[in-house]
Scaffold this motif. Structure first.
Motif, PDB file in Angstrom:
ATOM      1  N   LEU A 299       0.876  -1.145   0.007  1.00 40.21           N
ATOM      2  CA  LEU A 299      -0.174   0.058  -0.127  1.00 40.21           C
ATOM      3  C   LEU A 299       0.966   1.299   0.054  1.00 40.21           C
ATOM      4  O   LEU A 299       0.289   2.388  -0.280  1.00 40.21           O
ATOM      5  N   TYR A 300       2.061   1.249   0.319  1.00 35.11           N
ATOM      6  CA  TYR A 300       3.056   2.284   0.620  1.00 35.11           C
ATOM      7  C   TYR A 300       3.936   2.549  -0.673  1.00 35.11           C
ATOM      8  O   TYR A 300       4.610   3.453  -0.717  1.00 35.11           O
ATOM      9  N   GLY A 301       3.645   1.751  -1.634  1.00 35.73           N
ATOM     10  CA  GLY A 301       4.390   2.012  -3.165  1.00 35.73           C
ATOM     11  C   GLY A 301       5.808   1.419  -3.297  1.00 35.73           C
ATOM     12  O   GLY A 301       5.926   0.361  -2.294  1.00 35.73           O
ATOM     13  N   LYS A 302       6.221   1.516  -4.279  1.00 31.48           N
ATOM     14  CA  LYS A 302       7.421   0.532  -4.523  1.00 31.48           C
ATOM     15  C   LYS A 302       8.502   0.708  -3.827  1.00 31.48           C
ATOM     16  O   LYS A 302       9.222  -0.316  -3.395  1.00 31.48           O
ATOM     17  N   ARG A 303       8.737   2.004  -3.391  1.00 30.21           N
ATOM     18  CA  ARG A 303      10.040   2.402  -2.611  1.00 30.21           C
ATOM     19  C   ARG A 303       9.673   1.730  -1.294  1.00 30.21           C
ATOM     20  O   ARG A 303      10.908   1.644  -0.579  1.00 30.21           O
ATOM     21  N   GLY A 304       8.612   1.603  -0.743  1.00 33.35           N
ATOM     22  CA  GLY A 304       8.462   0.964   0.705  1.00 33.35           C
ATOM     23  C   GLY A 304       8.175   1.948   1.669  1.00 33.35           C
ATOM     24  O   GLY A 304       7.661   3.182   1.366  1.00 33.35           O
ATOM     25  N   PHE A 305       8.238   1.479   2.893  1.00 36.32           N
ATOM     26  CA  PHE A 305       8.039   2.418   4.166  1.00 36.32           C
ATOM     27  C   PHE A 305       8.766   2.095   5.238  1.00 36.32           C
ATOM     28  O   PHE A 305       9.736   1.120   5.254  1.00 36.32           O
ATOM     29  N   LEU A 306       8.822   3.105   6.124  1.00 34.95           N
ATOM     30  CA  LEU A 306       9.335   2.884   7.423  1.00 34.95           C
ATOM     31  C   LEU A 306       8.397   2.881   8.636  1.00 34.95           C
ATOM     32  O   LEU A 306       7.585   3.844   8.613  1.00 34.95           O
TER      33      LEU A 306
END
Length: 435
Positions: A299-306
């Motif tokens: 859900l946070y997109g291709k770059r990812g999340f922290l």
């Protein structure tokens, strides 16, 4: 070589992965390493604590070797997941006494992270219910560790993020239940001060957790929904059979912005009309709400999340959380997933995260400027005597870690004593000065 990452999908590394299915296979993988290795389970730690150039996948150690149905003691392999364990134990009337927010983690991962749940204020961490575990050391020797055997290694391994050796098998003490139903009460808190008052007023509740709105300013800052829970006497011991929905692709990054998050948070908060409401819910919905969404990290997109999870001491709770929330709100990087919990006293494990106070976890999509914000938040957390959770960390600086985990030198001494320093390491360990 395979590309590997944690649940936050940042950072991404190339790694050689070996997947042995028994202790001799583990021993061979450790012995033949060219560089330091790190054990890995389901990959649900968020950052780089289970990433290295060489990884030993321990999910193959997935057998249950003994289950005392009368005493609630179960002995199982390191790769058994909490989901597997619940499948074995719940129909017999036993539940996990402490569980994190996902059941898709391994027993060894839960021990290595010393996970906590919605009842830390009463029951403490997962380790409180670990009777013993077998640990393979750097030289392939296997030691049984407990509060009575190899005590130093026990307290270093629990919460030690896989840096002392490889857990092979563990014995756990479970909690008796009469039903898989949870009696839930939801309170609507108008702001942070009211939310903390409700936590304190209901400190005797078995479980407590709050969703908190990180997008609101002014008098309503920190408005929250506090959920309390108690195991019900009604409903039977059948685990709910739920279909999981799936996120089939990476959601475009621009979809998750301050306007969409603010709208979601407004709707989520106002869906509860009454100041106090009660309902009966199944244990899956109460303990593992996100497990019903396969691949929700997309859900946070291709770059990812922290995921940023910190704790501040209870005496500084309102002031510290207010200061941190203010910075998050002003950054306009709020999250639709922000969880607040009450923590009880710290334990004796050298790198265990909880201290008595309040812990807040916030998800941030990975974008330009985020690291600068988190560095600023780190400084505030440190000023109030808090710390960052290693199992969620992907970018904490060495100085921050060493200031907030004062027993790190003792941890290194134990690692040195058992030959772990040159054998077990991770990207996180190198980053925070534990290499």
């Amino acid at each position: 070589m395979p590309i590997v990452h944690g649940w936050g999908r940042y950072p991404v590394v190339e790694a050689e992965i070996r997947s042995p299915v028994d202790p001799p296979g583990i021993a061979a993988a450790v012995k033949s390493r060219a560089r330091p290795v790190i054990p890995r389970g389901m990959g649900r730690s968020y950052g780089d604590s289970a990433l290295s150039d060489q990884i030993i996948d321990c999910c193959g150690l997935n057998g249950v070797s003994a289950f005392d149905f009368e005493a609630g003691l179960i002995r199982c392999g390191a790769g058994v997941t909490l989901s597997d364990l619940l499948t074995h134990s719940v129909p017999k009337g036993w539940f996990l006494p402490v569980t994190p927010g996902t059941k898709f983690v391994t027993i060894a991962g839960a021990i290595a992270s010393d996970v906590h749940g919605k009842n830390h204020h009463l029951e403490g961490c997962f380790s409180e219910f670990v009777e013993s575990f077998d640990l393979m050391l750097a030289g392939n020797e296997i030691l049984t560790c407990s509060r009575h055997q190899h005590v130093d290694l026990f307290h270093a391994t629990v919460g030690g993020m896989g840096l002392t050796g490889i857990i092979l098998e563990a014995t756990l003490r479970l909690k008796p239940i009469s039903s898989t139903v949870v009696e839930q009460i939801t309170f609507k808190a108008r702001n942070l001060q009211e939310a903390l008052h409700l936590f304190d007023a209901h400190e005797a509740s078995a479980y407590s957790v709050a969703w908190i709105d990180c997008m609101v300013t002014g008098p309503a800052m920190g408005r929250a929904l506090l959920m309390l829970g108690e195991h019900s006497e009604f409903g039977g011991l059948s685990l709910p059979d739920k279909r999981r929905i799936s996120v089939p692709f990476d959601v475009p990054t621009q979809t998750l912005n301050r306007f969409s998050i603010k709208a979601f948070n407004w709707l989520y908060y106002h869906r509860i009309r009454q100041a106090r409401s009660s309902q009966r819910v199944d244990c899956e919905s109460f303990f593992y709400p996100l497990d019903g969404i396969h691949g929700w990290n997309r859900l946070y997109g291709k770059r990812g999340f922290l995921q940023y999870q910190f704790v501040v001491p209870k005496h500084a709770g309102l002031e510290g959380l207010t200061a941190l929330l203010k910075q998050i709100v002003e950054s306009r990087r709020g999250s639709f997933l922000a969880v607040l919990k009450l923590l009880g006293r710290a334990n004796q494990n050298l790198l265990s995260f909880p201290i008595e106070g309040y812990t807040l976890s916030v998800d941030f999509k990975l974008e330009d400027g985020l690291f600068e914000l988190l560095n600023e938040l780190d400084a505030v957390v440190l000023d109030y005597g808090g710390r960052i959770y290693l199992a969620k960390d992907a970018r904490m600086k060495e100085a921050t870690f060493k200031r907030s985990y004062p027993r790190w030198m003792q941890f290194q001494e134990v690692r040195s004593r058992y030959g772990a320093l040159a054998t077990f390491s991770s990207r996180q360990a190198q980053r925070i000065g534990l290499d």
